[in-house]
Write a protein that holds these residues in place. Structure first.
Motif, short mmCIF file in Angstrom:
data_model
loop_
_atom_site.label_atom_id
_atom_site.label_comp_id
_atom_site.label_asym_id
_atom_site.label_seq_id
_atom_site.Cartn_x
_atom_site.Cartn_y
_atom_site.Cartn_z
N UNK A 317 0.84 -1.19 0.00
CA UNK A 317 0.00 0.00 0.00
C UNK A 317 0.88 1.24 0.00
N UNK A 318 0.29 2.37 -0.41
CA UNK A 318 1.04 3.63 -0.40
C UNK A 318 1.49 3.95 1.02
N UNK A 319 2.76 4.20 1.18
CA UNK A 319 3.30 4.51 2.49
C UNK A 319 3.60 3.29 3.33
N UNK A 320 3.14 2.11 2.90
CA UNK A 320 3.41 0.86 3.63
C UNK A 320 3.94 -0.16 2.62
N UNK A 321 5.19 0.00 2.20
CA UNK A 321 5.72 -0.89 1.16
C UNK A 321 5.85 -2.33 1.64
N UNK A 322 5.73 -3.24 0.68
CA UNK A 322 5.92 -4.67 0.96
C UNK A 322 7.42 -4.94 0.91
N UNK A 323 7.96 -5.47 2.00
CA UNK A 323 9.41 -5.59 2.11
C UNK A 323 9.97 -6.85 1.49
N UNK A 324 9.13 -7.86 1.26
CA UNK A 324 9.64 -9.11 0.72
C UNK A 324 9.67 -9.12 -0.80
N UNK A 325 9.91 -10.29 -1.36
CA UNK A 325 9.91 -10.49 -2.81
C UNK A 325 8.77 -11.43 -3.18
N UNK A 326 8.15 -11.17 -4.31
CA UNK A 326 7.04 -12.00 -4.78
C UNK A 326 7.60 -13.04 -5.75
N UNK A 327 7.36 -14.34 -5.50
CA UNK A 327 7.91 -15.39 -6.36
C UNK A 327 7.34 -15.31 -7.77
N UNK A 328 8.08 -15.73 -8.77
CA UNK A 328 7.55 -15.76 -10.15
C UNK A 328 6.27 -16.58 -10.22
#
Length: 641
Positions: A317-328
């Motif tokens: 979300x805006x201002x709350x970035x997702x810190x991990x990685x999304x698998x292919x």
């Protein structure tokens, strides 16, 4: 006079000069030291000279102290304890200036004494080498090309601390020198005279001591002063009489340059100011790649057909970035404005997706990078955000803010003085006798200038009297950057504006081939540009819009610009001869340009009726209804856009 400052005392406490040299002249001490001090790149004899002074004065224990050498020197104690000093420990200047040190100490922290012993011989040799070119303050009258003065940068300690805090990478000593030089150069002559008016014929004095607040104030960066306008900025080529409007505008563009100082303002206070330098982006906009919609993100394009992607836990979300990685091959819930996580470069709208607790289903094709914004796709870091010479509007403030600007370098607002001339004029609303009229031009011109964003000075109505007009022009030039006059700019016997400007040697009468209009008087009065407008209100209005407005904007620091017109069908018929351009009072109705029913220049009501001007070329034209004509709104003349 070239002022050279030295950061060490020019003299010693009272009584020392006479005891050493037999005279109260401090410059005799300079010569005495110059005869004895030797200095090489690796060594000097300052401690031995100080010891010689102590022995010569009979005490053998003072006034100098602080032997910094490994060897003992007869007559020079290593410490102050127990020594006898026949003179005051400090000069009157040091007693007044907080934080200073005694000039008798030769070694250790605060050892000013060594600086004095080594510095004064150098100054003495310079005086001997250049003789009549150097005067030493406050011992001599400053009537030479070069002045030696004693300075102490710590007088402005607060200003230095503030500047170093603002510029953390700056070297403190360099900041001190910069602030002292700036403070002295910014002082008005009368204030500098007060600083120099000091009675210290034997001990010397620190320049500025007792005037610390004023020096700190003057140490602030002075607004840049553009060069004055050249006296020939309005001059036309030899032999030119009647000139087309386009030629007149080109001449104005070549002669005009900014005359307003610059200052740095927070962006919240910069609305309607003119940028004095290019504004470069401190950060990109957007600073990171992000989603343009609410939906689901994944990597890569999808071909035509139905697709089911497993949902990765979490969301961005805006201002709350997702810190991990999304698998292919996986999708992640993402909202508008959210930074794209690792593994996401494409977003599909949530309206185009069916989902359950573990998966989403969508139909391709989906292009890679769909519904995303690239980092810097608007403005890249260090790229141009806003150009120099732009008048800052509300949208510009948004761009400056989003690209990380804290403050901007802008021009001070241009100040324009306005006066009407003529014995026939009375103030608006005042009773008008036979032969008199109410002044229409001044309210009109003040209003036009206000809409252009300028400060104004209302000089009032000036009668047909050269002494009174001269006084009014003097006041206008003192209080404003430019002057607009109406009436008196032609060549008649009562045209005193033209006469006075001619006497000042800075007057041009431009016979512009334009209707409505008469010769436009242009000149300088005490370096302030004067625009002598016709007295007829319609002609004054048109000449202000067409000629004065772009010139004034340029004086204010804006880039040169002319109004943008639009081609619209004519709702009128008109035939004109070749030879001069014309401006018709006009307005737009139902997408067509209507013109005022009378072209008489005395019909002021036509200015109010209209909302712009139709511009006709110098060439002969025959306009029929439906023909395209160039229409320029009043607002475009005022803004140049």
């Amino acid at each position: 006079t070239l002022c050279i400052g030295f950061d060490f005392p020019f003299g010693y406490p009272a009584g020392f000069a006479r005891a050493l040299t037999g005279t109260n002249d401090p410059l005799a001490v300079w010569r005495w030291l110059a005869d004895r001090v030797t200095d090489t790149p690796k060594a000097n004899n300052r401690f031995d000279v100080a010891a010689e002074v102590n022995r010569a004065l009979g005490s053998g224990q003072g006034p100098f102290w602080g032997n910094g050498l490994k060897r003992d020197i007869a007559g020079l104690p290593r410490r102050k304890d127990g020594y006898r000093n026949p003179f005051p420990d400090m000069r009157r200047a040091e007693r007044q200036a907080k934080g200073t040190f005694t000039c008798w100490q030769l070694a250790g922290a605060g050892a000013v004494g060594s600086q004095v012993i080594m510095g004064l011989p150098v100054l003495a040799r310079l005086r001997q080498r250049f003789q009549s070119a150097i005067a030493v303050w406050p011992f001599e009258t400053l009537d030479c090309p070069v002045a030696f003065v004693e300075i102490w940068p710590s007088l402005m300690a607060n200003a230095v601390r503030s500047e170093c805090a603002r510029r953390p990478d700056a070297i403190k000593d360099a900041v001190q020198v910069e602030l002292v030089a700036r403070a002295l150069s910014n002082l008005p002559v009368e204030d500098l005279s007060k600083l120099l008016d000091v009675a210290a014929p034997e001990e010397g004095w620190i320049l500025g001591l007792g005037h610390e607040p004023q020096l700190s104030l003057r140490a602030k960066p002075k607004s840049l002063q553009p060069p004055p306008l050249r006296n020939d900025c309005f001059a036309l080529p030899a032999g030119v009489e009647w000139i087309p409007a386009a030629t007149a505008l080109t001449q104005l563009e070549q002669g005009m340059s900014p005359v307003t100082e610059v200052e740095r303002l927070p962006i919240g206070h910069a609305l309607n100011r003119v940028l004095a330098e290019d504004l470069l982006a401190n950060r990109s906009n957007p600073p990171h790649p992000n989603s343009a919609v609410d939906g689901y993100g994944f990597s890569g394009a999808l071909p035509p057909g139905d697709h089911v992607l497993p949902l990765h836990p979490g969301r961005a979300a805006a201002g709350v970035p997702y810190e991990g990685a999304v698998p292919p091959g996986h999708a992640l819930r993402i909202l508008t404005g959210a930074v794209l996580p690792d593994g996401i470069d494409t977003v599909v709208l949530e309206e185009d997706v069916s989902k359950d607790d573990t998966s989403i289903a969508l139909r391709g094709p989906v292009k890679q990078a769909a519904n995303t914004r690239r980092a810097g796709e608007d403005v890249v870091q260090a790229g141009m955000a806003l150009p120099k010479g732009r008048r800052i509007g509300p949208a510009d403030l948004a761009l400056a803010a989003v690209t990380g600007a804290v403050d901007v370098l802008v021009h001070r607002k241009l100040t324009v003085a306005v006066m009407s001339t003529g014995d026939e004029l009375v103030a608006p609303g005042a009773p008008a006798d036979r032969g008199q009229i109410n002044d229409a031009n001044r309210p009109m011109l003040l209003g036009l200038l206000a809409e252009m964003g300028f400060e104004t000075v209302d000089i009032g109505i000036v009668p047909d009297s050269r002494p009174e007009l001269q006084s009014a022009l003097d006041r206008a030039a003192k209080e404003a950057d430019a002057i607009l006059t109406s009436g008196g700019a032609s060549a008649g016997e009562e045209d005193h504006v033209s006469a006075l400007l001619n006497e000042a040697g800075a007057m041009q009468q431009w016979r512009i081939a334009v209707k409505p209009g008469r010769p436009l008087g242009l000149g300088l009065w005490n370096n302030a540009p004067v625009f002598g407008l016709p007295g007829n209100p319609v002609a004054a209005f048109v000449c202000t819009l067409v000629f004065a407005a772009p010139a004034l904007r340029r004086l204010a620091g804006q880039s040169w610009s002319l109004p943008e017109g639009v081609m619209v069908p004519a709702a009128f018929e008109k035939r004109k001869k070749a030879g001069r351009g014309e401006y018709l009072r006009a307005r737009i109705r139902d997408g067509r340009a209507e013109v005022f029913g009378s072209e008489g220049s005395g019909r002021i009501s036509g200015l109010s009726w209209a909302d712009g001007l139709v511009e006709l070329p110098d060439a002969a034209v025959e306009i029929k209804k439906g023909d395209l004509v160039r229409y320029v709104p009043y607002a475009s003349f005022l803004t140049g856009t």
